[in-house]
Design a protein around this motif. Structure first.
Motif, mmCIF file in Angstrom:
data_model
loop_
_atom_site.group_PDB
_atom_site.id
_atom_site.type_symbol
_atom_site.label_atom_id
_atom_site.label_comp_id
_atom_site.label_asym_id
_atom_site.label_seq_id
_atom_site.Cartn_x
_atom_site.Cartn_y
_atom_site.Cartn_z
ATOM 1 N N UNK A 1 46.012 39.900 23.234
ATOM 2 C CA UNK A 1 45.312 41.134 22.836
ATOM 3 C C UNK A 1 43.961 40.835 22.183
ATOM 4 N N UNK A 2 43.844 39.692 21.500
ATOM 5 C CA UNK A 2 42.578 39.355 20.828
ATOM 6 C C UNK A 2 42.551 37.857 20.522
ATOM 7 N N UNK A 3 41.350 37.296 20.556
ATOM 8 C CA UNK A 3 41.177 35.861 20.254
ATOM 9 C C UNK A 3 39.874 35.735 19.461
ATOM 10 N N UNK A 4 39.979 35.496 18.186
ATOM 11 C CA UNK A 4 38.789 35.491 17.325
ATOM 12 C C UNK A 4 38.609 34.123 16.668
ATOM 13 N N UNK A 5 37.395 33.638 16.726
ATOM 14 C CA UNK A 5 37.088 32.305 16.204
ATOM 15 C C UNK A 5 36.353 32.398 14.868
ATOM 16 N N UNK A 6 36.704 31.503 13.962
ATOM 17 C CA UNK A 6 35.987 31.394 12.682
ATOM 18 C C UNK A 6 35.759 29.926 12.376
ATOM 19 N N UNK A 7 34.753 29.645 11.559
ATOM 20 C CA UNK A 7 34.518 28.254 11.148
ATOM 21 C C UNK A 7 34.934 28.082 9.689
ATOM 22 N N UNK A 8 34.992 26.799 9.294
ATOM 23 C CA UNK A 8 35.362 26.495 7.907
ATOM 24 C C UNK A 8 34.428 27.224 6.932
ATOM 25 N N UNK A 9 33.120 27.160 7.215
ATOM 26 C CA UNK A 9 32.138 27.753 6.287
ATOM 27 C C UNK A 9 32.340 29.266 6.160
ATOM 28 N N UNK A 10 32.634 29.939 7.274
ATOM 29 C CA UNK A 10 32.810 31.388 7.239
ATOM 30 C C UNK A 10 34.072 31.777 6.488
ATOM 31 N N UNK A 11 35.176 31.076 6.779
ATOM 32 C CA UNK A 11 36.448 31.394 6.116
ATOM 33 C C UNK A 11 36.295 31.157 4.605
ATOM 34 N N UNK A 12 35.592 30.083 4.260
ATOM 35 C CA UNK A 12 35.410 29.776 2.840
ATOM 36 C C UNK A 12 34.683 30.936 2.131
ATOM 37 N N UNK A 13 33.637 31.454 2.774
ATOM 38 C CA UNK A 13 32.893 32.580 2.160
ATOM 39 C C UNK A 13 33.799 33.798 1.957
ATOM 40 N N UNK A 14 34.626 34.083 2.963
ATOM 41 C CA UNK A 14 35.498 35.269 2.866
ATOM 42 C C UNK A 14 36.526 35.058 1.746
ATOM 43 N N UNK A 15 37.069 33.848 1.664
ATOM 44 C CA UNK A 15 38.062 33.560 0.622
ATOM 45 C C UNK A 15 37.400 33.644 -0.759
ATOM 46 N N UNK A 16 36.186 33.124 -0.860
ATOM 47 C CA UNK A 16 35.470 33.212 -2.154
ATOM 48 C C UNK A 16 35.208 34.662 -2.555
ATOM 49 N N UNK A 17 35.175 35.564 -1.549
ATOM 50 C CA UNK A 17 34.930 36.979 -1.876
ATOM 51 C C UNK A 17 36.218 37.678 -2.314
ATOM 52 N N UNK A 18 37.341 36.931 -2.357
ATOM 53 C CA UNK A 18 38.575 37.502 -2.896
ATOM 54 C C UNK A 18 39.715 37.637 -1.908
ATOM 55 N N UNK A 19 39.517 37.294 -0.635
ATOM 56 C CA UNK A 19 40.620 37.419 0.328
ATOM 57 C C UNK A 19 41.571 36.235 0.215
ATOM 58 N N UNK A 20 42.827 36.496 0.558
ATOM 59 C CA UNK A 20 43.853 35.441 0.477
ATOM 60 C C UNK A 20 43.705 34.505 1.676
ATOM 61 N N UNK A 21 43.614 33.165 1.420
ATOM 62 C CA UNK A 21 43.533 32.261 2.584
ATOM 63 C C UNK A 21 44.837 32.295 3.369
ATOM 64 N N UNK A 22 44.745 32.119 4.692
ATOM 65 C CA UNK A 22 45.956 32.155 5.513
ATOM 66 C C UNK A 22 46.612 30.780 5.557
ATOM 67 N N UNK A 23 45.802 29.752 5.557
ATOM 68 C CA UNK A 23 46.313 28.391 5.736
ATOM 69 C C UNK A 23 46.026 27.573 4.485
ATOM 70 N N UNK A 24 46.899 26.591 4.222
ATOM 71 C CA UNK A 24 46.735 25.778 3.015
ATOM 72 C C UNK A 24 45.529 24.855 3.147
ATOM 73 N N UNK A 25 45.395 24.224 4.310
ATOM 74 C CA UNK A 25 44.324 23.240 4.479
ATOM 75 C C UNK A 25 43.051 23.879 5.016
ATOM 76 N N UNK A 26 41.987 23.080 5.078
ATOM 77 C CA UNK A 26 40.720 23.556 5.666
ATOM 78 C C UNK A 26 40.477 22.795 6.950
#
Ligand SMILES: Cc1cc2nc3c(=O)[nH]c(=O)nc-3n(C[C@H](O)[C@H](O)[C@H](O)COP(=O)(O)OP(=O)(O)OC[C@H]3O[C@@H](n4cnc5c(N)ncnc54)[C@H](O)[C@@H]3O)c2cc1C
Length: 453
Positions: free
Chosen positions: A250-275
Protein backbone atom coordinates in the motif's frame (compact mmCIF):
# COMPACT_ATOMS: atom_id res chain seq x y z
CA UNK A 1 -4.48 53.27 -14.60
CA UNK A 2 -5.40 49.87 -13.17
CA UNK A 3 -7.92 47.84 -15.14
CA UNK A 4 -9.04 46.30 -11.85
CA UNK A 5 -12.27 47.60 -10.37
CA UNK A 6 -13.35 45.83 -7.15
CA UNK A 7 -16.97 46.78 -7.71
CA UNK A 8 -17.12 44.60 -10.83
CA UNK A 9 -16.11 41.54 -8.82
CA UNK A 10 -18.16 42.47 -5.75
CA UNK A 11 -21.22 42.41 -8.00
CA UNK A 12 -20.39 38.78 -8.85
CA UNK A 13 -19.21 37.20 -5.58
CA UNK A 14 -20.36 39.72 -2.96
CA UNK A 15 -18.24 42.44 -1.38
CA UNK A 16 -16.89 40.36 1.56
CA UNK A 17 -15.36 37.96 -0.93
CA UNK A 18 -13.29 40.53 -2.76
CA UNK A 19 -10.28 40.76 -0.46
CA UNK A 20 -8.17 43.86 -1.05
CA UNK A 21 -6.99 44.57 2.49
CA UNK A 22 -3.25 43.83 2.65
CA UNK A 23 -3.38 41.99 6.00
CA UNK A 24 -6.32 39.83 4.97
CA UNK A 25 -4.74 39.06 1.59
CA UNK A 26 -1.29 38.15 2.95
CA UNK A 27 -1.96 34.43 3.47
CA UNK A 28 -3.06 34.08 -0.17
CA UNK A 29 0.01 35.87 -1.50
CA UNK A 30 2.71 33.88 0.28
CA UNK A 31 3.33 30.25 -0.49
CA UNK A 32 3.54 27.40 2.04
CA UNK A 33 7.33 27.57 2.25
CA UNK A 34 7.31 31.32 2.88
CA UNK A 35 9.83 31.69 0.08
CA UNK A 36 7.53 33.26 -2.51
CA UNK A 37 5.43 36.34 -1.98
CA UNK A 38 3.57 37.99 -4.82
CA UNK A 39 1.22 40.85 -5.52
CA UNK A 40 -2.43 40.89 -6.58
CA UNK A 41 -5.10 43.55 -6.90
CA UNK A 42 -7.47 41.32 -4.95
CA UNK A 43 -8.25 37.82 -3.83
CA UNK A 44 -11.62 36.76 -5.21
CA UNK A 45 -13.48 33.96 -3.43
CA UNK A 46 -16.37 32.63 -5.55
CA UNK A 47 -18.85 30.07 -4.22
CA UNK A 48 -20.08 28.47 -7.44
CA UNK A 49 -19.08 27.53 -10.96
CA UNK A 50 -21.36 30.27 -12.30
CA UNK A 51 -19.49 32.85 -10.23
CA UNK A 52 -16.10 31.53 -11.44
CA UNK A 53 -17.34 31.82 -15.04
CA UNK A 54 -18.46 35.42 -14.46
CA UNK A 55 -15.14 36.28 -12.79
CA UNK A 56 -13.14 34.86 -15.70
CA UNK A 57 -15.31 36.66 -18.23
CA UNK A 58 -14.71 39.94 -16.37
CA UNK A 59 -10.96 39.28 -16.23
CA UNK A 60 -10.77 38.49 -19.92
CA UNK A 61 -12.44 41.73 -20.92
CA UNK A 62 -9.98 43.70 -18.80
CA UNK A 63 -6.75 41.80 -19.40
CA UNK A 64 -6.51 40.73 -15.75
CA UNK A 65 -4.37 37.69 -14.99
CA UNK A 66 -5.86 34.92 -12.83
CA UNK A 67 -3.93 32.77 -10.38
CA UNK A 68 -6.11 29.83 -9.28
CA UNK A 69 -5.48 28.79 -5.69
CA UNK A 70 -6.72 25.87 -3.60
CA UNK A 71 -5.14 25.04 -0.25
CA UNK A 72 -1.92 26.92 -1.11
CA UNK A 73 0.17 23.91 -0.05
CA UNK A 74 1.96 23.67 -3.41
CA UNK A 75 5.73 23.58 -3.11
CA UNK A 76 6.84 24.98 -6.49
CA UNK A 77 5.51 28.54 -6.28
CA UNK A 78 2.56 27.94 -8.65
CA UNK A 79 -0.25 29.00 -6.33
CA UNK A 80 0.83 32.58 -5.66
CA UNK A 81 1.22 35.42 -8.16
CA UNK A 82 4.48 36.95 -9.26
CA UNK A 83 5.54 40.25 -7.80
CA UNK A 84 4.94 42.51 -10.81
CA UNK A 85 2.56 45.32 -11.64
CA UNK A 86 0.41 43.36 -14.09
CA UNK A 87 -3.29 43.49 -13.09
CA UNK A 88 -3.82 40.18 -11.30
CA UNK A 89 -6.31 38.42 -9.07
CA UNK A 90 -5.91 35.31 -6.98
CA UNK A 91 -9.01 33.15 -7.47
CA UNK A 92 -9.35 31.15 -4.28
CA UNK A 93 -11.60 28.09 -4.15
CA UNK A 94 -11.75 28.10 -0.35
CA UNK A 95 -15.54 28.64 -0.34
CA UNK A 96 -16.19 25.91 -2.93
CA UNK A 97 -16.09 23.01 -0.49
CA UNK A 98 -19.22 20.97 -1.30
CA UNK A 99 -18.78 17.20 -1.25
CA UNK A 100 -21.54 15.21 -2.95
CA UNK A 101 -23.01 11.95 -1.72
CA UNK A 102 -20.62 9.15 -2.66
CA UNK A 103 -22.05 6.49 -4.96
CA UNK A 104 -21.10 3.02 -3.64
CA UNK A 105 -22.20 1.28 -6.85
CA UNK A 106 -20.46 3.47 -9.41
CA UNK A 107 -17.70 3.92 -6.79
CA UNK A 108 -17.30 7.66 -7.23
CA UNK A 109 -17.85 10.98 -5.52
CA UNK A 110 -18.36 14.42 -7.05
CA UNK A 111 -16.84 17.35 -5.20
CA UNK A 112 -16.31 21.08 -5.64
CA UNK A 113 -12.75 22.15 -6.32
CA UNK A 114 -12.11 23.48 -2.83
CA UNK A 115 -13.02 20.25 -0.99
CA UNK A 116 -9.99 18.98 0.93
CA UNK A 117 -8.45 15.56 0.49
CA UNK A 118 -9.41 14.80 4.12
CA UNK A 119 -13.06 15.70 3.41
CA UNK A 120 -13.11 13.49 0.30
CA UNK A 121 -11.68 10.56 2.25
CA UNK A 122 -14.24 11.12 5.04
CA UNK A 123 -17.04 10.95 2.46
CA UNK A 124 -15.55 7.83 0.89
CA UNK A 125 -15.28 6.18 4.32
CA UNK A 126 -18.98 6.87 4.98
CA UNK A 127 -19.88 4.36 2.26
CA UNK A 128 -17.13 1.89 3.15
CA UNK A 129 -14.90 3.04 0.28
CA UNK A 130 -11.56 4.81 0.13
CA UNK A 131 -10.08 7.77 -1.77
CA UNK A 132 -6.79 6.65 -3.29
CA UNK A 133 -4.96 9.98 -3.01
CA UNK A 134 -3.39 10.65 0.37
CA UNK A 135 -0.64 13.07 1.33
CA UNK A 136 0.56 14.79 4.50
CA UNK A 137 -1.11 18.07 3.43
CA UNK A 138 -4.51 16.29 3.37
CA UNK A 139 -6.26 18.78 5.70
CA UNK A 140 -5.57 21.72 3.35
CA UNK A 141 -4.79 20.39 -0.14
CA UNK A 142 -7.89 20.54 -2.34
CA UNK A 143 -9.50 18.56 -5.14
CA UNK A 144 -8.65 21.30 -7.65
CA UNK A 145 -5.07 21.53 -6.39
CA UNK A 146 -4.34 17.83 -6.47
CA UNK A 147 -5.76 17.54 -9.98
CA UNK A 148 -3.99 20.69 -11.21
CA UNK A 149 -0.65 19.35 -9.90
CA UNK A 150 -1.43 15.69 -10.63
CA UNK A 151 -0.35 15.08 -7.04
CA UNK A 152 1.23 11.80 -6.08
CA UNK A 153 1.31 11.02 -2.39
CA UNK A 154 1.79 7.84 -0.45
CA UNK A 155 -0.43 5.41 -2.39
CA UNK A 156 0.87 5.87 -5.94
CA UNK A 157 2.60 2.49 -5.65
CA UNK A 158 -0.85 0.95 -5.14
CA UNK A 159 -3.33 3.06 -7.09
CA UNK A 160 -1.38 5.48 -9.35
CA UNK A 161 -1.45 9.26 -9.06
CA UNK A 162 -4.33 11.73 -9.03
CA UNK A 163 -4.87 11.64 -12.80
CA UNK A 164 -5.77 7.97 -12.50
CA UNK A 165 -8.58 8.83 -10.05
CA UNK A 166 -10.28 11.46 -12.23
CA UNK A 167 -13.47 10.19 -13.89
CA UNK A 168 -14.95 13.56 -14.73
CA UNK A 169 -14.23 17.23 -14.47
CA UNK A 170 -15.90 20.61 -14.54
CA UNK A 171 -13.73 23.59 -15.40
CA UNK A 172 -14.12 27.18 -16.52
CA UNK A 173 -12.06 28.09 -19.56
CA UNK A 174 -10.30 31.41 -20.07
CA UNK A 175 -13.23 32.75 -22.12
CA UNK A 176 -15.69 32.01 -19.32
CA UNK A 177 -17.26 28.93 -20.92
CA UNK A 178 -17.84 25.84 -18.77
CA UNK A 179 -16.39 22.50 -19.81
CA UNK A 180 -18.16 19.60 -18.11
CA UNK A 181 -17.53 15.88 -18.51
CA UNK A 182 -19.25 14.24 -15.62
CA UNK A 183 -19.87 10.55 -16.06
CA UNK A 184 -18.76 7.70 -13.78
CA UNK A 185 -18.01 5.40 -16.72
CA UNK A 186 -14.65 3.64 -16.43
CA UNK A 187 -14.52 3.29 -20.17
CA UNK A 188 -15.27 6.26 -22.41
CA UNK A 189 -12.96 6.68 -25.38
CA UNK A 190 -14.76 9.47 -27.18
CA UNK A 191 -12.18 12.04 -28.23
CA UNK A 192 -9.27 13.62 -26.41
CA UNK A 193 -8.90 12.95 -22.69
CA UNK A 194 -9.52 16.53 -21.53
CA UNK A 195 -9.86 15.66 -17.82
CA UNK A 196 -6.49 13.89 -18.16
CA UNK A 197 -5.03 16.99 -19.83
CA UNK A 198 -6.20 19.23 -17.00
CA UNK A 199 -4.47 16.91 -14.54
CA UNK A 200 -1.05 18.48 -14.21
CA UNK A 201 -2.02 21.72 -15.98
CA UNK A 202 -1.16 23.80 -12.88
CA UNK A 203 -3.84 26.41 -13.39
CA UNK A 204 -2.52 27.38 -16.84
CA UNK A 205 -5.39 26.00 -18.97
CA UNK A 206 -8.59 26.42 -16.94
CA UNK A 207 -9.96 26.89 -13.45
CA UNK A 208 -11.17 23.52 -12.21
CA UNK A 209 -14.46 23.96 -10.37
CA UNK A 210 -15.46 20.35 -9.72
CA UNK A 211 -14.07 16.84 -9.93
CA UNK A 212 -15.78 13.46 -10.17
CA UNK A 213 -13.31 11.15 -8.45
CA UNK A 214 -13.17 7.38 -8.60
CA UNK A 215 -13.20 5.63 -5.25
CA UNK A 216 -11.42 2.37 -4.48
CA UNK A 217 -12.13 -0.45 -2.08
CA UNK A 218 -10.88 -0.04 1.45
CA UNK A 219 -7.74 -2.08 1.94
CA UNK A 220 -9.17 -4.10 4.86
CA UNK A 221 -6.64 -5.16 7.45
CA UNK A 222 -3.30 -3.39 7.15
CA UNK A 223 0.07 -3.66 8.87
CA UNK A 224 2.93 -1.18 8.95
CA UNK A 225 6.60 -1.99 9.40
CA UNK A 226 9.53 0.30 10.05
CA UNK A 227 12.63 -1.42 8.78
CA UNK A 228 16.31 -0.49 9.20
CA UNK A 229 18.29 -0.81 5.96
CA UNK A 230 21.84 0.06 4.97
CA UNK A 231 21.30 0.69 1.28
CA UNK A 232 18.39 1.94 -0.83
CA UNK A 233 18.64 -1.10 -3.11
CA UNK A 234 17.33 -3.18 -0.21
CA UNK A 235 13.96 -1.40 -0.58
CA UNK A 236 13.25 -3.06 -3.89
CA UNK A 237 14.24 -6.53 -2.67
CA UNK A 238 11.93 -6.04 0.32
CA UNK A 239 9.01 -4.92 -1.82
CA UNK A 240 9.51 -7.89 -4.15
CA UNK A 241 9.60 -10.31 -1.18
CA UNK A 242 6.42 -8.82 0.30
CA UNK A 243 4.61 -9.17 -3.03
CA UNK A 244 5.84 -12.70 -3.55
CA UNK A 245 4.38 -13.57 -0.15
CA UNK A 246 0.97 -12.50 -1.48
CA UNK A 247 0.64 -9.26 0.49
CA UNK A 248 -0.51 -6.09 -1.23
CA UNK A 249 1.90 -3.16 -0.99
CA UNK A 250 0.00 0.00 0.00
CA UNK A 251 2.92 2.40 0.66
CA UNK A 252 6.72 2.43 0.69
CA UNK A 253 8.34 5.48 2.27
CA UNK A 254 12.05 6.11 2.65
CA UNK A 255 13.79 8.14 5.35
CA UNK A 256 17.43 8.77 6.20
CA UNK A 257 19.19 8.76 9.54
CA UNK A 258 19.43 12.58 9.52
CA UNK A 259 15.71 13.03 8.82
CA UNK A 260 14.54 10.53 11.44
CA UNK A 261 16.86 12.13 13.98
CA UNK A 262 15.29 15.57 13.37
CA UNK A 263 11.77 14.18 13.78
CA UNK A 264 12.73 12.36 16.99
CA UNK A 265 14.38 15.52 18.35
CA UNK A 266 11.07 17.30 17.72
CA UNK A 267 9.40 14.95 20.22
CA UNK A 268 8.28 11.88 18.24
CA UNK A 269 8.91 8.40 19.61
CA UNK A 270 11.66 6.54 17.70
CA UNK A 271 10.46 3.28 16.15
CA UNK A 272 13.77 1.43 16.26
CA UNK A 273 16.40 1.22 18.98
CA UNK A 274 19.41 1.60 16.70
CA UNK A 275 20.26 4.17 14.03
CA UNK A 276 20.64 2.85 10.49
CA UNK A 277 21.60 4.69 7.31
CA UNK A 278 17.97 4.47 6.12
CA UNK A 279 14.59 3.45 7.47
CA UNK A 280 11.80 2.29 5.23
CA UNK A 281 8.14 2.37 6.17
CA UNK A 282 6.15 -0.39 4.50
CA UNK A 283 2.37 -0.55 4.64
CA UNK A 284 0.74 -3.75 3.42
CA UNK A 285 -2.73 -5.26 3.33
CA UNK A 286 -4.02 -8.81 3.14
CA UNK A 287 -5.06 -11.55 5.55
CA UNK A 288 -3.16 -11.53 8.86
CA UNK A 289 -0.87 -8.84 7.46
CA UNK A 290 1.18 -8.15 10.61
CA UNK A 291 2.18 -11.76 11.14
CA UNK A 292 2.88 -12.39 7.47
CA UNK A 293 4.87 -9.18 7.11
CA UNK A 294 6.96 -10.11 10.16
CA UNK A 295 7.57 -13.54 8.59
CA UNK A 296 8.76 -11.94 5.33
CA UNK A 297 11.14 -9.65 7.21
CA UNK A 298 12.54 -12.67 9.10
CA UNK A 299 12.99 -14.62 5.87
CA UNK A 300 14.91 -11.85 4.12
CA UNK A 301 17.11 -11.48 7.21
CA UNK A 302 16.21 -7.95 8.30
CA UNK A 303 18.18 -7.18 11.46
CA UNK A 304 16.09 -4.40 13.00
CA UNK A 305 12.39 -3.83 12.37
CA UNK A 306 9.11 -3.22 14.11
CA UNK A 307 5.70 -4.31 12.81
CA UNK A 308 2.37 -2.90 14.01
CA UNK A 309 -1.25 -3.32 13.02
CA UNK A 310 -2.45 -0.47 10.81
CA UNK A 311 -3.05 2.41 10.83
CA UNK A 312 0.06 2.63 13.09
CA UNK A 313 -0.12 6.41 13.30
CA UNK A 314 3.01 6.75 15.44
CA UNK A 315 5.08 5.05 12.73
CA UNK A 316 3.52 7.21 10.02
CA UNK A 317 4.19 10.32 12.11
CA UNK A 318 7.93 9.70 11.76
CA UNK A 319 7.57 10.05 8.02
CA UNK A 320 4.88 12.69 7.82
CA UNK A 321 6.56 15.18 10.16
CA UNK A 322 9.60 15.43 7.89
CA UNK A 323 8.42 18.45 5.83
CA UNK A 324 7.49 20.46 8.91
CA UNK A 325 10.60 19.70 11.02
CA UNK A 326 12.93 20.31 8.08
CA UNK A 327 11.36 23.75 7.58
CA UNK A 328 12.00 24.56 11.25
CA UNK A 329 15.52 23.11 11.39
CA UNK A 330 17.03 25.08 8.53
CA UNK A 331 18.71 28.44 9.16
CA UNK A 332 17.21 29.64 5.85
CA UNK A 333 14.11 28.53 3.94
CA UNK A 334 15.23 25.08 2.76
CA UNK A 335 15.72 24.42 -0.93
CA UNK A 336 13.11 21.73 -1.65
CA UNK A 337 13.44 19.65 -4.78
CA UNK A 338 10.97 16.94 -5.67
CA UNK A 339 12.69 14.65 -8.17
CA UNK A 340 12.44 11.18 -9.66
CA UNK A 341 15.45 8.96 -10.27
CA UNK A 342 15.48 5.57 -12.00
CA UNK A 343 15.29 3.04 -9.16
CA UNK A 344 18.71 1.53 -9.82
CA UNK A 345 20.33 4.96 -9.59
CA UNK A 346 18.71 6.15 -6.35
CA UNK A 347 21.39 4.77 -4.01
CA UNK A 348 24.21 6.30 -6.06
CA UNK A 349 22.41 9.64 -6.23
CA UNK A 350 21.93 9.87 -2.48
CA UNK A 351 25.53 8.77 -1.82
CA UNK A 352 26.78 11.46 -4.22
CA UNK A 353 24.55 14.04 -2.55
CA UNK A 354 25.99 13.22 0.87
CA UNK A 355 29.47 13.92 -0.47
CA UNK A 356 28.55 16.94 -2.56
CA UNK A 357 26.25 18.82 -0.20
CA UNK A 358 28.63 19.60 2.68
CA UNK A 359 31.38 20.68 0.27
CA UNK A 360 31.82 23.69 -2.03
CA UNK A 361 30.35 25.63 -3.78
CA UNK A 362 27.15 25.59 -1.69
CA UNK A 363 27.83 23.84 1.59
CA UNK A 364 24.56 22.62 3.12
CA UNK A 365 22.89 19.85 5.10
CA UNK A 366 20.98 17.48 2.82
CA UNK A 367 17.93 15.60 4.05
CA UNK A 368 16.25 13.21 1.68
CA UNK A 369 12.99 11.32 2.06
CA UNK A 370 10.32 10.18 -0.32
CA UNK A 371 8.06 7.69 -1.96
CA UNK A 372 10.79 5.14 -2.60
CA UNK A 373 8.90 2.62 -4.70
CA UNK A 374 8.10 5.36 -7.23
CA UNK A 375 11.75 6.44 -7.48
CA UNK A 376 10.56 9.72 -5.97
CA UNK A 377 12.92 11.57 -3.64
CA UNK A 378 12.30 14.86 -1.86
CA UNK A 379 15.70 16.48 -1.62
CA UNK A 380 15.97 19.19 1.01
CA UNK A 381 19.06 21.34 1.22
CA UNK A 382 19.23 23.15 4.54
CA UNK A 383 21.09 26.33 5.56
CA UNK A 384 21.87 27.66 2.07
CA UNK A 385 22.03 31.48 2.09
CA UNK A 386 19.14 33.02 0.14
CA UNK A 387 21.34 34.48 -2.60
CA UNK A 388 22.85 31.07 -3.38
CA UNK A 389 19.65 29.05 -3.39
CA UNK A 390 18.81 29.20 -7.09
CA UNK A 391 22.34 28.26 -8.13
CA UNK A 392 22.36 25.33 -5.67
CA UNK A 393 18.98 24.14 -6.98
CA UNK A 394 20.24 24.37 -10.58
CA UNK A 395 23.30 22.30 -9.76
CA UNK A 396 21.21 19.69 -7.98
CA UNK A 397 18.64 19.40 -10.77
CA UNK A 398 21.43 19.08 -13.33
CA UNK A 399 22.70 16.06 -11.40
CA UNK A 400 19.20 14.57 -11.48
CA UNK A 401 18.96 15.01 -15.25
CA UNK A 402 22.46 13.52 -15.73
CA UNK A 403 21.17 10.40 -13.98
CA UNK A 404 18.16 10.10 -16.30
CA UNK A 405 15.77 11.49 -13.70
CA UNK A 406 12.94 14.02 -13.75
CA UNK A 407 13.15 17.53 -12.29
CA UNK A 408 9.55 17.18 -11.10
CA UNK A 409 8.16 13.90 -9.82
CA UNK A 410 4.87 14.97 -8.28
CA UNK A 411 4.86 18.64 -7.21
CA UNK A 412 4.76 20.08 -10.72
CA UNK A 413 6.81 22.77 -12.43
CA UNK A 414 5.25 25.93 -11.02
CA UNK A 415 7.38 29.06 -11.20
CA UNK A 416 10.36 27.42 -9.53
CA UNK A 417 11.19 25.03 -12.36
CA UNK A 418 9.66 26.81 -15.38
CA UNK A 419 13.12 27.51 -16.80
CA UNK A 420 13.73 23.75 -16.91
CA UNK A 421 10.83 22.91 -19.22
CA UNK A 422 12.75 23.61 -22.42
CA UNK A 423 15.84 21.85 -21.08
CA UNK A 424 14.19 18.53 -20.32
CA UNK A 425 11.59 18.29 -23.11
CA UNK A 426 12.54 18.40 -26.78
CA UNK A 427 11.48 21.21 -29.09
CA UNK A 428 8.53 19.39 -30.69
CA UNK A 429 7.26 18.47 -27.24
CA UNK A 430 7.49 22.07 -25.99
CA UNK A 431 5.88 23.37 -29.20
CA UNK A 432 2.94 20.99 -28.72
CA UNK A 433 2.52 22.14 -25.12
CA UNK A 434 2.69 25.80 -26.13
CA UNK A 435 0.09 25.17 -28.87
CA UNK A 436 -2.26 23.69 -26.28
CA UNK A 437 -1.70 26.65 -23.95
CA UNK A 438 -2.35 29.09 -26.79
CA UNK A 439 -5.53 27.31 -27.90
CA UNK A 440 -6.99 27.24 -24.38
CA UNK A 441 -5.72 30.60 -23.15
CA UNK A 442 -4.82 32.76 -26.18
CA UNK A 443 -4.34 35.91 -24.11
CA UNK A 444 -2.10 34.19 -21.55
CA UNK A 445 -4.26 35.20 -18.59
CA UNK A 446 -4.20 31.94 -16.63
CA UNK A 447 -1.31 31.63 -14.19
CA UNK A 448 1.28 33.49 -16.28
CA UNK A 449 4.86 32.52 -15.46
CA UNK A 450 3.87 29.04 -14.32
CA UNK A 451 5.06 26.10 -16.44
CA UNK A 452 6.25 28.44 -19.23
CA UNK A 453 8.70 31.26 -18.48
C1 LIG B 1 3.34 18.85 4.35
C2 LIG B 1 3.17 18.70 2.87
C3 LIG B 1 3.18 17.43 2.31
C4 LIG B 1 3.02 17.28 0.92
N1 LIG B 1 3.04 16.02 0.41
C5 LIG B 1 2.86 15.84 -0.92
C6 LIG B 1 2.88 14.54 -1.49
O1 LIG B 1 3.09 13.54 -0.81
N2 LIG B 1 2.64 14.43 -2.82
C7 LIG B 1 2.43 15.53 -3.60
O2 LIG B 1 2.23 15.37 -4.82
N3 LIG B 1 2.42 16.78 -3.10
C8 LIG B 1 2.64 16.96 -1.79
N4 LIG B 1 2.63 18.23 -1.26
C9 LIG B 1 2.42 19.39 -2.15
C10 LIG B 1 0.95 19.88 -2.24
O3 LIG B 1 0.20 19.53 -1.11
C11 LIG B 1 0.31 19.34 -3.51
O4 LIG B 1 0.95 19.88 -4.64
C12 LIG B 1 -1.20 19.65 -3.63
O5 LIG B 1 -1.69 19.00 -4.76
C13 LIG B 1 -1.53 21.11 -3.72
O6 LIG B 1 -2.92 21.28 -3.52
P1 LIG B 1 -3.50 22.70 -3.11
O7 LIG B 1 -4.98 22.62 -3.05
O8 LIG B 1 -2.84 23.19 -1.87
O9 LIG B 1 -3.08 23.56 -4.36
P2 LIG B 1 -2.35 25.02 -4.45
O10 LIG B 1 -1.11 24.96 -3.66
O11 LIG B 1 -3.36 26.02 -4.01
O12 LIG B 1 -2.09 25.11 -5.97
C14 LIG B 1 -1.17 24.27 -6.59
C15 LIG B 1 -1.25 24.48 -8.12
O13 LIG B 1 -2.54 24.08 -8.57
C16 LIG B 1 -3.22 25.18 -9.17
N5 LIG B 1 -4.63 25.09 -8.76
C17 LIG B 1 -5.11 24.99 -7.51
N6 LIG B 1 -6.45 24.90 -7.53
C18 LIG B 1 -6.81 24.97 -8.82
C19 LIG B 1 -8.06 24.93 -9.50
N7 LIG B 1 -9.23 24.83 -8.84
N8 LIG B 1 -8.05 25.01 -10.84
C20 LIG B 1 -6.91 25.13 -11.55
N9 LIG B 1 -5.70 25.16 -10.96
C21 LIG B 1 -5.66 25.08 -9.61
C22 LIG B 1 -2.52 26.42 -8.67
O14 LIG B 1 -2.65 27.50 -9.59
C23 LIG B 1 -1.09 25.94 -8.54
O15 LIG B 1 -0.45 25.98 -9.78
C24 LIG B 1 2.82 18.42 0.11
C25 LIG B 1 2.81 19.70 0.67
C26 LIG B 1 2.98 19.85 2.04
C27 LIG B 1 2.92 21.22 2.61
Amino acid sequence: MSRFDPAVFAAIVGEPHVVTDADAARRFLTDWTGRRTGRADAVIRPRSTGEVAAVLTACRGRGIAVVPQGGNTGLVGGSVPADGDRPTIVLSTERMTDVGTPDPVEMCVGVQAGATVAAIEAAATSVGAHFAVDLASRDSATAGGIVATNAGGVHVVRHGGTRAQVLGIEAVLADGSVLRRWNPLRKDNVGYDLPGLLAGSEGTLAVITGVLFALVERPGQTAVAMVAIDSIDEVFALVAAVRTAGLTVEAVELMTKAGVRLVVESGSRPALAGESAFQVLLEVSGAEPAQRLADVLDTVGVADAVVEDGPARALWELREKHTEVIARASATVPVKLDVAIPRRGMGGFVAELDVWAPSEPYPCRPIVFGHAADGNLHVNLLDIPDEEQSAAAELMLAKVVERGGSVSAEHGVGRDKAAWLERVRDSADVAAMRAIKHAWDPEGLLNPGVLFV
